[in-house]
Design a protein around this motif. Structure first.
Motif, short mmCIF file in Angstrom:
data_model
loop_
_atom_site.label_atom_id
_atom_site.label_comp_id
_atom_site.label_asym_id
_atom_site.label_seq_id
_atom_site.Cartn_x
_atom_site.Cartn_y
_atom_site.Cartn_z
N TRP A 24 0.83 -1.19 0.00
CA TRP A 24 0.00 0.00 0.00
C TRP A 24 0.87 1.25 0.00
CZ3 TRP A 24 -5.21 -0.49 -0.48
CH2 TRP A 24 -5.72 -1.79 -0.35
N TRP B 230 -4.97 5.49 1.21
CA TRP B 230 -3.95 4.60 0.65
C TRP B 230 -4.36 4.12 -0.73
CZ3 TRP B 230 0.49 3.70 3.39
CH2 TRP B 230 0.50 4.16 4.71
N ARG B 231 -3.36 3.76 -1.51
CA ARG B 231 -3.56 3.20 -2.84
C ARG B 231 -2.87 1.86 -2.89
NH1 ARG B 231 -0.31 3.55 -7.49
NH2 ARG B 231 1.05 5.09 -6.53
N GLU B 232 -3.54 0.87 -3.49
CA GLU B 232 -2.95 -0.45 -3.62
C GLU B 232 -1.86 -0.47 -4.65
OE1 GLU B 232 -4.75 -4.79 -4.03
OE2 GLU B 232 -6.26 -3.26 -3.71
#
Length: 81
Positions: A71, A79-81
């Motif tokens: 993340w 958050w961004r994967e």
């Protein structure tokens, strides 16, 4: 009429295709995968590794490792994967 499945597989398995893919990965300078092998580590033996990968795929015994997931914090929060 389109190309046959065999022709597509031969194009996919061509050394030129694997080298082009490797060059894109190396240029992107990504992080190590689940095997902890870095881009520079792979690059030292790229010719042998790519030939082995092609052979395993052609032989039907290549088994990909799972994708490494992590993340990344976003600037606006979250958050961004």
């Amino acid at each position: 009429m389109g190309r046959s499945r065999r022709q597509l597989m031969e194009q996919f398995l061509s050394p030129e295709n694997f080298w082009a893919a490797w060059e894109k990965v190396a240029k992107n300078r990504g992080c190590a995968g689940v095997d902890d092998e870095t881009i520079p580590m792979f690059g030292v033996h790229a010719a042998e590794r790519l030939a082995g990968l092609r052979k395993a795929i052609r032989g039907g015994y290549y088994v990909p490792l799972p994708v490494k997931q992590f993340w990344i914090p976003k600037k606006q929060g979250g958050w961004r994967e």
